[in-house]
Enzyme design. Structure first.
Site, PDB file in Angstrom:
ATOM      1  NE  ARG A   1      -3.913   0.467   1.894  1.00 31.97           N
ATOM      2  CZ  ARG A   1      -5.153   0.588   2.357  1.00 31.97           C
ATOM      3  NH1 ARG A   1      -5.419   1.411   3.363  1.00 31.97           N
ATOM      4  NH2 ARG A   1      -6.134  -0.115   1.842  1.00 31.97           N
TER       5      ARG A   1
ATOM      6  CD  GLN B   1     -13.051  -1.643  -0.980  1.00 29.94           C
ATOM      7  OE1 GLN B   1     -12.289  -1.525  -0.043  1.00 29.94           O
ATOM      8  NE2 GLN B   1     -14.280  -2.108  -0.833  1.00 29.94           N
TER       9      GLN B   1
ATOM     10  CG  HIS C   1      -8.401   0.048  -2.911  1.00 31.51           C
ATOM     11  ND1 HIS C   1      -7.648  -1.055  -2.539  1.00 31.51           N
ATOM     12  CD2 HIS C   1      -9.074   0.432  -1.788  1.00 31.51           C
ATOM     13  CE1 HIS C   1      -7.858  -1.314  -1.258  1.00 31.51           C
ATOM     14  NE2 HIS C   1      -8.714  -0.435  -0.788  1.00 31.51           N
TER      15      HIS C   1
ATOM     16  CB  CYS D   1     -14.050   1.399  -0.133  1.00 34.57           C
ATOM     17  SG  CYS D   1     -13.611   3.139  -0.063  1.00 34.57           S
TER      18      CYS D   1
END
Ligand code: CP
Ligand code: NVA
Length: 306
Positions: free
Chosen positions: A102, A132, A129, A263
């Site tokens: 990340r 996700q 992302h 999210c």
């Protein structure tokens, strides 16, 4: 899933439509307890930004597969003191089986992938992302049975989550609408990539009109108006983004069976109201749970089962 073994996941479009469908099917079977796969490997987590869901769901998924996790906190590893990525990547490659990162710049993630042979997973960058969105698609599939033909409307900032949704929805044959203030639209290269994938067969709409975007949609999705790294801009953005808030009024324009996703973490009262978060159309907690199932499917596919 043999086809994914040894590969990286740097962005959603590293997967094709059938690979996404297979991952979702595997995730659903793992969630239902129909499969008991083992994968006694070691996952590294190198996170330059805060995380609750991604960190914990990856860790629990790996533990449940019989594997191990090492938290490579940049504050206590040499990479945080300036050891070059090209050196760190080659060293970690010799110890770990797989590495989730990340970070801020997509370029840094790409450098890790270039210099390490092990699979590298994008656990969030400023650009995308993808993990996700795998969980998001799993959630939509659970609610509606089928992804193709459903319409997802994202409201808010044209950020990393918006980018991965654009690509993910286009790949699985969903219509995708992104409603943002004029100066906060998603990256045009991602929009063009999503349009190429959709190939005129499904909708890829970028607009500044939240009501038109929400009309008849099966999924309303939002995210924070200022992402990690943009905290200093948060206050000035509030009045600009207010018309894009997911509230009961906006929800009334969507399909009566529409679900609401976020999210998380959420800024309650900004991009989403308490009422909608706690309301009967919210699927936020299933969505958060699905991070773990989707990533377990991803890990076992990239690494191979024992
Ligand atoms: N949605 C998400 O990635 O949450 P975390 O930042 O808590 O990992
Ligand atoms: N867009 C948000 C997502 C957090 C999971 C951020 O990058 O901070």
């Amino acid at each position: 899933m043999e086809a994914l073994k040894g590969r990286d996941l740097l962005g959603v479009a590293d997967l094709n439509a059938s690979e996404i469908q297979e991952l979702l099917e595997l995730a659903a079977q793992l969630k239902a307890g129909k499969l008991n796969l083992r994968c006694n490997k070691v996952l590294g987590l190198l996170f330059y930004k805060a995380s609750t869901r991604t960190r914990v769901s990856f860790s629990v998924a790996m533990y449940q597969l019989g594997g191990q996790v090492i938290d490579l906190n940049p504050n206590v590893t040499q990479v945080g003191r300036g050891e070059p990525v090209v050196d760190t990547a080659r060293v970690l490659d010799r110890y770990l089986d797989i590495l989730a990162i990340r970070t801020f710049e997509q370029k840094q993630l790409e450098t890790f992938a270039e210099y390490a042979q092990i699979p590298i997973i994008n656990a969030l960058t400023d650009l995308e992302h993808p993990c996700q969105v795998l969980a998001d698609l799993l959630t939509v599939q659970e609610c509606f049975g089928e992804l193709a033909g459903a319409t997802l409307t994202y409201l808010g900032d044209g950020n990393n989550v918006a980018h991965s949704l654009l690509l993910g929805c286009a790949l699985v044959g969903m219509n995708v609408r992104i409603a943002t203030p004029a100066n906060y639209q998603p990256d045009n290269r991602i929009v063009e990539q999503a349009r190429r994938i959709a190939d005129g067969k499904t909708e890829v709409l970028i607009t500044d009109d939240p009501v038109t975007a929400a009309k008849g949609a099966q999924v309303l999705y939002t995210d924070v108006w200022a992402s990690m790294g943009q905290e200093a801009l948060a206050d000035e953005r509030i009045p600009i983004f207010q018309p894009y808030q997911v509230n009961q009024e906006l929800l009334s324009h969507a399909d009566p069976e529409a679900i609401v996703l976020h999210c998380l973490p959420a800024h309650r009262g900004e991009e989403i109201t308490d009422e909608v978060m706690e309301g009967k159309r919210s699927r936020l907690w299933d969505q958060a749970e699905n991070r773990m199932h989707a990533q377990k499917a991803l890990l076992v596919s990239l690494l191979g089962a024992d």
